[in-house]
Design an enzyme around this catalytic site. Structure first.
Site, PDB file in Angstrom:
ATOM      1  N   HIS A 163      -3.706  10.151  -7.382  1.00 45.00           N
ATOM      2  CA  HIS A 163      -3.414   9.670  -6.028  1.00 45.00           C
ATOM      3  C   HIS A 163      -2.115   8.886  -5.999  1.00 45.00           C
ATOM      4  CE1 HIS A 163      -5.298   6.162  -7.883  1.00 45.00           C
ATOM      5  NE2 HIS A 163      -4.688   5.416  -6.974  1.00 45.00           N
TER       6      HIS A 163
ATOM      7  N   ASP B  49      -0.773   5.515  -3.957  1.00 45.72           N
ATOM      8  CA  ASP B  49      -1.453   4.426  -3.244  1.00 45.72           C
ATOM      9  C   ASP B  49      -1.104   4.435  -1.760  1.00 45.72           C
ATOM     10  OD1 ASP B  49      -2.887   3.378  -5.384  1.00 45.72           O
ATOM     11  OD2 ASP B  49      -1.160   2.231  -6.081  1.00 45.72           O
TER      12      ASP B  49
ATOM     13  N   ARG C 169      -2.880  -6.254  -8.917  1.00 50.07           N
ATOM     14  CA  ARG C 169      -1.816  -5.373  -8.406  1.00 50.07           C
ATOM     15  C   ARG C 169      -1.178  -5.952  -7.151  1.00 50.07           C
ATOM     16  NH1 ARG C 169      -3.908   0.079  -6.021  1.00 50.07           N
ATOM     17  NH2 ARG C 169      -4.132  -1.267  -4.223  1.00 50.07           N
TER      18      ARG C 169
END
Ligand code: SIN
Length: 280
Positions: free
Chosen positions: A96, A98, A271
């Site tokens: 993926h 983000d 993150r």
């Protein structure tokens, strides 16, 4: 600063640099950003930085975003906690990019390892510019001008109870992006479908669909073929984490996959994700 390229296609490890210093030094930051545009993902070891320094470094790229499912550190908005404990949760082991489910998907991320399993829990990044470049010419023609829908409900929502999943979908309606996007800083074209992609928005034309029966297999075979490109090893780099290792990636030209092979060992990552532009 020393730079070691890690594969022929993507990724470099940089050393002799502290991201806390880079947060305070515009020239050092500019050097790191240039390396990021070139290598697409950068890795650094031994970044014993504070959460405030982590956020400050990422903020040099732009404003940060929180995440509707993963919570953020209450004292450091924008620092998303990706904490896996002994529960089996499986919504990351998918290729993926983000925030593709956002109208303005994530520009890039700075991910720091707080705790990792003794073995396992690696992350893979993929160069989607290379994936586009190497597509057969007839496929490039077929996807020129094609657009696709993306949905968080389709990704994160799938493991939620129905009410919660539907609420997530209502709060984050499906969005539409080009299947081939142009990198706003380098002008490169990148293949832009991932596990958040549900279907093509404008496939059903007389050229593609003679009869209704052409639509379903035609569109899904093409989408599955495009999705499969991210799993080609020649486009990838795989990183083994240690506490205080950091990865910085350009989310506009890459995809990634967090390998979920370490359960029941815990894995804790933090993150900072930077808000991006509307893809074109
Ligand atoms: C992410 O998907 O952004 C996190 C990747 C990781 O935890 O390795």
């Amino acid at each position: 600063m020393r730079v070691e390229q890690l594969t022929c296609c993507i990724g470099a490890e940089i050393s002799g640099v502290n991201l806390g210093d880079a947060a305070r030094d515009a020239d050092l930051f500019a050097e790191i950003k240039a390396l990021l545009l070139k290598h697409r993902v950068l890795f650094l070891r031994d970044q014993d930085i504070t959460r405030a320094e982590h956020v400050a470094f990422a903020r040099r790229f732009g404003e940060l975003e929180d995440h509707p499912v993963a919570g953020s550190d209450p004292d450091h908005p924008g620092l998303v906690q990706i904490y896996r404990n002994d529960k089996r949760e499986n919504y990351e082991n998918n290729y993926h990019t983000d925030g593709m489910w956002r109208l303005t998907p994530t520009m890039g991320c700075v991910l720091r390892c707080i705790e990792c399993p003794p073995v396992g829990g690696d992350t893979i990044w993929v160069n989607m510019v290379e994936a586009y470049k190497n597509l057969p010419e007839d496929v490039k023609k077929r996807i020129d001008g094609l657009r696709a829908k993306s949905s968080i409900e389709h990704g994160f929502g799938a493991v939620m109870p129905e009410e919660k999943r539907l609420a997530l979908g209502r709060e984050n309606p499906m969005v539409e992006h080009p299947v081939v996007r142009t990198h706003p800083e380098t002008g490169e074209k990148a293949l832009y479908v991932c596990s958040f992609t549900t279907h093509f928005a404008n496939y059903h034309t007389p050229e593609n669909v003679r009869f209704g029966l052409d639509k379903t297999p035609g569109a899904s075979q093409l989408l599955n073929y495009l999705l499969s490109q991210a799993s080609i090893p020649e486009y990838q780099v795989r990183f083994r984490w240690k506490p205080n290792s950091v990865a910085i990636w350009d989310n506009r030209s890459t995809q990634h996959y967090a390998v979920m092979d370490y359960w029941p060992a815990p894995r804790k990552m933090e993150r900072a994700a930077i808000i991006g532009d509307k893809p074109y």
